[in-house]
Design a protein around this motif. Structure first.
Motif, PDB file in Angstrom:
ATOM      1  N   ASP A 269      47.197  34.569  43.972  1.00 42.95           N
ATOM      2  CA  ASP A 269      46.194  33.271  43.767  1.00 42.95           C
ATOM      3  C   ASP A 269      47.183  31.907  43.118  1.00 42.95           C
ATOM      4  N   GLU A 270      48.031  32.326  42.171  1.00 47.39           N
ATOM      5  CA  GLU A 270      48.632  31.226  41.579  1.00 47.39           C
ATOM      6  C   GLU A 270      50.070  31.004  41.984  1.00 47.39           C
ATOM      7  N   GLY A 271      50.811  31.773  42.963  1.00 49.47           N
ATOM      8  CA  GLY A 271      52.074  31.747  43.130  1.00 49.47           C
ATOM      9  C   GLY A 271      53.036  32.037  42.089  1.00 49.47           C
ATOM     10  N   ALA A 272      54.307  31.523  42.330  1.00 54.29           N
ATOM     11  CA  ALA A 272      55.342  31.577  41.215  1.00 54.29           C
ATOM     12  C   ALA A 272      55.240  30.447  40.181  1.00 54.29           C
ATOM     13  N   LYS A 273      55.124  30.844  38.792  1.00 51.13           N
ATOM     14  CA  LYS A 273      55.129  29.856  37.892  1.00 51.13           C
ATOM     15  C   LYS A 273      56.382  30.515  36.757  1.00 51.13           C
ATOM     16  N   VAL A 274      56.801  29.530  36.140  1.00 49.25           N
ATOM     17  CA  VAL A 274      57.819  29.859  34.950  1.00 49.25           C
ATOM     18  C   VAL A 274      57.571  29.564  33.782  1.00 49.25           C
ATOM     19  N   LEU A 275      57.875  30.344  32.658  1.00 48.46           N
ATOM     20  CA  LEU A 275      57.545  30.269  31.334  1.00 48.46           C
ATOM     21  C   LEU A 275      58.740  30.463  30.618  1.00 48.46           C
ATOM     22  N   TYR A 276      59.017  29.643  29.527  1.00 44.75           N
ATOM     23  CA  TYR A 276      60.263  29.869  28.724  1.00 44.75           C
ATOM     24  C   TYR A 276      60.054  30.176  27.315  1.00 44.75           C
ATOM     25  N   GLY A 277      61.330  30.941  26.654  1.00 49.70           N
ATOM     26  CA  GLY A 277      61.208  30.810  25.286  1.00 49.70           C
ATOM     27  C   GLY A 277      59.937  31.249  24.711  1.00 49.70           C
ATOM     28  N   ALA A 278      59.400  30.312  23.709  1.00 52.51           N
ATOM     29  CA  ALA A 278      58.405  30.793  22.643  1.00 52.51           C
ATOM     30  C   ALA A 278      57.078  30.996  23.447  1.00 52.51           C
ATOM     31  N   VAL A 279      56.753  29.991  24.542  1.00 59.59           N
ATOM     32  CA  VAL A 279      55.637  29.992  25.421  1.00 59.59           C
ATOM     33  C   VAL A 279      55.720  31.386  25.945  1.00 59.59           C
ATOM     34  N   ASP A 280      56.667  31.643  26.595  1.00 57.69           N
ATOM     35  CA  ASP A 280      56.704  32.892  27.481  1.00 57.69           C
ATOM     36  C   ASP A 280      56.320  34.095  26.227  1.00 57.69           C
ATOM     37  N   ALA A 281      57.098  34.286  24.964  1.00 58.74           N
ATOM     38  CA  ALA A 281      56.868  35.105  24.007  1.00 58.74           C
ATOM     39  C   ALA A 281      55.602  35.322  23.543  1.00 58.74           C
ATOM     40  N   LYS A 282      54.867  34.296  23.509  1.00 57.37           N
ATOM     41  CA  LYS A 282      53.552  34.134  23.107  1.00 57.37           C
ATOM     42  C   LYS A 282      52.473  34.824  24.214  1.00 57.37           C
ATOM     43  N   TYR A 283      52.875  34.396  25.592  1.00 59.38           N
ATOM     44  CA  TYR A 283      52.042  34.913  26.655  1.00 59.38           C
ATOM     45  C   TYR A 283      52.219  36.303  26.753  1.00 59.38           C
ATOM     46  N   ILE A 284      53.638  36.815  26.574  1.00 60.04           N
ATOM     47  CA  ILE A 284      53.662  38.194  26.308  1.00 60.04           C
ATOM     48  C   ILE A 284      52.835  39.017  25.414  1.00 60.04           C
TER      49      ILE A 284
END
Length: 188
Positions: A31-46
């Motif tokens: 539905d959303e395709g490929a998206k990139v998250l970095y550093g602290a935002v990625d850590a919070k998402y995880i």
């Protein structure tokens, strides 16, 4: 910001896939395709469960946010969550009532989030740099440190909740007839 070298292989997660790199993660869903998250935002998402968590898939790649300096990412859950990050305050999820309040009051007025929302019965609260907001889900009311904010937020449409401003669709209301016929129209 570059992702750097791969850190592991492509992994199936829920209805999508993820690929970790030294500097972040690429998430992919149909539905959303490929998206990139970095550093602290990625850590919070995880921390929030990633692709199988309550935020849903990222709907856009991480980008500069409304707090300078800062970053943000948006997600697919019904209550339109975002993760905001600032170097001073860290990464926090803002969703539903508080995302609507942030849009209405403006980031400059409310300030960056300082914590995730908390819930106690019908009351949701979230701390921002310029004050704590509390939203009561049962009666759609706000408690804020500023009476002008309370007035501005009154009747605000909240993502993920029924719109309190929408007209009622009760066809059994007094004076409403559910038997409506179209007028005769001659198309010749």
């Amino acid at each position: 910001t570059g992702l750097g070298a791969e850190s592991g292989s492509v992994t199936a997660v829920g209805d999508g896939f993820s690929q970790k790199f030294e500097g972040g993660t690429i998430y992919w869903t149909k539905d959303e395709g490929a998206k990139v998250l970095y550093g602290a935002v990625d850590a919070k998402y995880i921390e929030e469960g990633g692709l199988t968590g309550r935020l849903g898939a990222p709907t856009e790649s991480e980008k500069d946010g409304p707090f300078d300096p800062g970053r943000q990412a948006e997600f697919a859950a019904e209550d339109e969550p975002k993760i905001y990050w600032t170097p001073t305050n860290g990464a926090w999820v803002v969703r539903g009532a508080f995302e609507a309040a942030l849009d209405k009051l403006t980031p400059a007025t409310l300030g960056a989030p300082l914590a995730d929302q908390t819930e106690s019965g019908d009351e949701l609260s979230q701390r921002f740099a310029n004050g704590t907001l509390t939203f009561n889900k049962a009666n759609n009311t706000w408690t804020t440190p500023n009476p002008e904010w309370t007035t501005a937020l009154s009747g605000l449409s909240i993502p993920g909740l029924p719109d309190v401003n929408a007209p009622s669709a009760d066809v059994n209301a007094p004076g409403v007839s559910a038997n409506v016929s179209a007028p005769n129209v001659d198309v010749n």
